[in-house]
Enzyme design. Sequence first.
Site, mmCIF file in Angstrom:
data_model
loop_
_atom_site.group_PDB
_atom_site.id
_atom_site.type_symbol
_atom_site.label_atom_id
_atom_site.label_comp_id
_atom_site.label_asym_id
_atom_site.label_seq_id
_atom_site.Cartn_x
_atom_site.Cartn_y
_atom_site.Cartn_z
ATOM 1 N N GLU A 84 -31.133 -53.949 0.989
ATOM 2 C CA GLU A 84 -31.036 -54.269 2.410
ATOM 3 C C GLU A 84 -31.980 -53.409 3.244
ATOM 4 O O GLU A 84 -32.365 -52.314 2.834
ATOM 5 C CB GLU A 84 -29.598 -54.032 2.886
ATOM 6 C CG GLU A 84 -28.648 -55.049 2.281
ATOM 7 C CD GLU A 84 -27.193 -54.820 2.635
ATOM 8 O OE1 GLU A 84 -26.466 -55.809 2.746
ATOM 9 O OE2 GLU A 84 -26.781 -53.659 2.790
ATOM 10 N N CYS A 98 -35.053 -49.276 9.050
ATOM 11 C CA CYS A 98 -34.378 -48.440 8.060
ATOM 12 C C CYS A 98 -34.550 -49.152 6.712
ATOM 13 O O CYS A 98 -34.075 -50.276 6.535
ATOM 14 C CB CYS A 98 -32.905 -48.320 8.461
ATOM 15 S SG CYS A 98 -31.917 -47.433 7.255
ATOM 16 N N CYS A 105 -27.662 -46.536 -5.829
ATOM 17 C CA CYS A 105 -28.004 -45.108 -5.753
ATOM 18 C C CYS A 105 -27.349 -44.393 -6.924
ATOM 19 O O CYS A 105 -26.181 -44.635 -7.216
ATOM 20 C CB CYS A 105 -27.516 -44.519 -4.433
ATOM 21 S SG CYS A 105 -27.990 -42.776 -4.232
ATOM 22 N N CYS A 109 -21.954 -39.899 -3.462
ATOM 23 C CA CYS A 109 -21.309 -39.390 -2.250
ATOM 24 C C CYS A 109 -20.088 -40.274 -1.969
ATOM 25 O O CYS A 109 -20.231 -41.505 -1.907
ATOM 26 C CB CYS A 109 -22.293 -39.394 -1.088
ATOM 27 S SG CYS A 109 -23.828 -38.540 -1.513
ATOM 28 N N CYS A 112 -19.930 -43.084 0.864
ATOM 29 C CA CYS A 112 -21.060 -44.002 1.040
ATOM 30 C C CYS A 112 -20.913 -45.269 0.195
ATOM 31 O O CYS A 112 -20.725 -45.199 -1.023
ATOM 32 C CB CYS A 112 -22.346 -43.264 0.665
ATOM 33 S SG CYS A 112 -23.801 -44.325 0.664
ATOM 34 N N GLY A 152 -30.211 -45.974 -1.464
ATOM 35 C CA GLY A 152 -30.891 -45.139 -2.444
ATOM 36 C C GLY A 152 -31.284 -43.767 -1.956
ATOM 37 O O GLY A 152 -31.181 -43.450 -0.772
ATOM 38 N N GLU A 153 -31.698 -42.950 -2.911
ATOM 39 C CA GLU A 153 -32.120 -41.577 -2.621
ATOM 40 C C GLU A 153 -33.650 -41.526 -2.745
ATOM 41 O O GLU A 153 -34.192 -41.547 -3.854
ATOM 42 C CB GLU A 153 -31.433 -40.624 -3.623
ATOM 43 C CG GLU A 153 -31.967 -39.218 -3.638
ATOM 44 C CD GLU A 153 -32.156 -38.591 -2.251
ATOM 45 O OE1 GLU A 153 -31.189 -38.506 -1.487
ATOM 46 O OE2 GLU A 153 -33.291 -38.182 -1.952
ATOM 47 N N SER A 184 -35.069 -39.246 4.464
ATOM 48 C CA SER A 184 -33.772 -38.560 4.418
ATOM 49 C C SER A 184 -33.369 -38.337 2.967
ATOM 50 O O SER A 184 -33.408 -39.265 2.156
ATOM 51 C CB SER A 184 -32.718 -39.418 5.129
ATOM 52 O OG SER A 184 -31.427 -38.861 4.966
ATOM 53 N N SER A 207 -29.347 -34.496 4.311
ATOM 54 C CA SER A 207 -27.929 -34.830 4.471
ATOM 55 C C SER A 207 -27.089 -33.672 3.948
ATOM 56 O O SER A 207 -27.023 -33.452 2.742
ATOM 57 C CB SER A 207 -27.603 -36.109 3.702
ATOM 58 O OG SER A 207 -28.400 -37.160 4.185
ATOM 59 N N CYS A 326 -24.914 -46.734 9.127
ATOM 60 C CA CYS A 326 -25.106 -45.697 8.103
ATOM 61 C C CYS A 326 -23.956 -45.721 7.104
ATOM 62 O O CYS A 326 -22.792 -45.712 7.490
ATOM 63 C CB CYS A 326 -25.094 -44.306 8.736
ATOM 64 S SG CYS A 326 -26.491 -43.950 9.758
#
Length: 334
Positions: A84, A98, A105, A109, A112, A152-153, A184, A207, A326
């Site tokens: 997305e 974004c 991911c 977390c 999330c 994702g990271e 981020s 984060s 978020c």
Amino acid sequence: MTPAELGEFLAPHGFSAVEARRIFAHHVQHARRHWDIKNMARQKLARAQSLLDTPTLEVVDRRRDPADGFMKYLFALADGARIEAVRIPIFDDKYTLCLSSQAGCPLDCVFCATGRLGFKRNLSTWEIVEQLRIVRDEADRPVRGVVFMGMGEPFLNYDAVIRAARIFADPSGGAISGRAITISTSGVVPAIRRFTDERHPYRLAISLTGATRARRRSLMPAAEKTWPIEELIDAVREHAAVTRELVTLEYVIIKDVNCGPDDARALCELLQGIPVRINLIDVNDASGQFVPPSDAERRAFFDMLQPLGAPIVRRYSGGKDVNAACGMLAATAS
Ligand code: SAH
Ligand code: SF4
């Protein structure tokens, strides 16, 4: 490919650097999928077309939140994975996008939705660039910023993300100021150090969401286990010293979990002397497991952070009605 890479790739086939750059701009900047480039010989165009692949993503769904104008795009990748992107209106004259850097991911977390999905794979550079190209192509205002805060990271897909950022910042590509591109990370320390060493113009956001090992471990277990908070803060300190800039710290606030007096004290202690800007983000959780603090609780936490002398801003996280806010990106059609 970046324009320089495309130039190198096409040079042995008789293309000048200027021609390569024009082909690049035609496809990225003007979002053209045809090969009808003005003032370029037909034969040359046919040659370029046979050498280059210009794949695209399928748009499965677009949902606009009528309350704030945030628009979420759902894309299907060739292998069936879904990602997305969110189009964020800035005042009423431009957009920031974004973007996703991975399908799912690998981190976990607990607050999330992307983390709960699990990990499918890294996106390639073109899959990142294509998110922007498609959204911009149908946007009614210019896209002036990019945040790597989607699925994702980004720092676990470092090379593809940095190449995409280069393409976005290139005047023949996205023509977006490097200062308006933010990456981020949940704290991938070796990648943060590399990013600092490489002196990129892009901005870094970290984060944090917990000020002690224990708190962070309960909320961001994989990140904290792999890159403990002390090492993370060292890397942040170094980044601030090298760039002479404030580093943005994102802190997701969750009622009764991480925004009490002890958390505020620990945060002040942890960040003392480091030039940071703090973004407080109310937790979004459609399942209701995590709840944001009340206005009074948020205000009290805010006040307790004042000794830091750091700018503290509350991040508006829009698009809740279409699960675009978020932490809500789970690649579903609603
Ligand atoms: N993986 C990267 C980038 C994507 S997440 C990272 O974690 O930084 C972008 C931001 O959304 C992060 O600051 C993250 O902490 C925040 N976030 C994640 N889940 C959230 C939730 N449920 N509510 C509010 N913010 C959330
Ligand atoms: Fe991954 Fe970021 Fe979500 Fe953590 S907050 S699970 S790192 S996308």
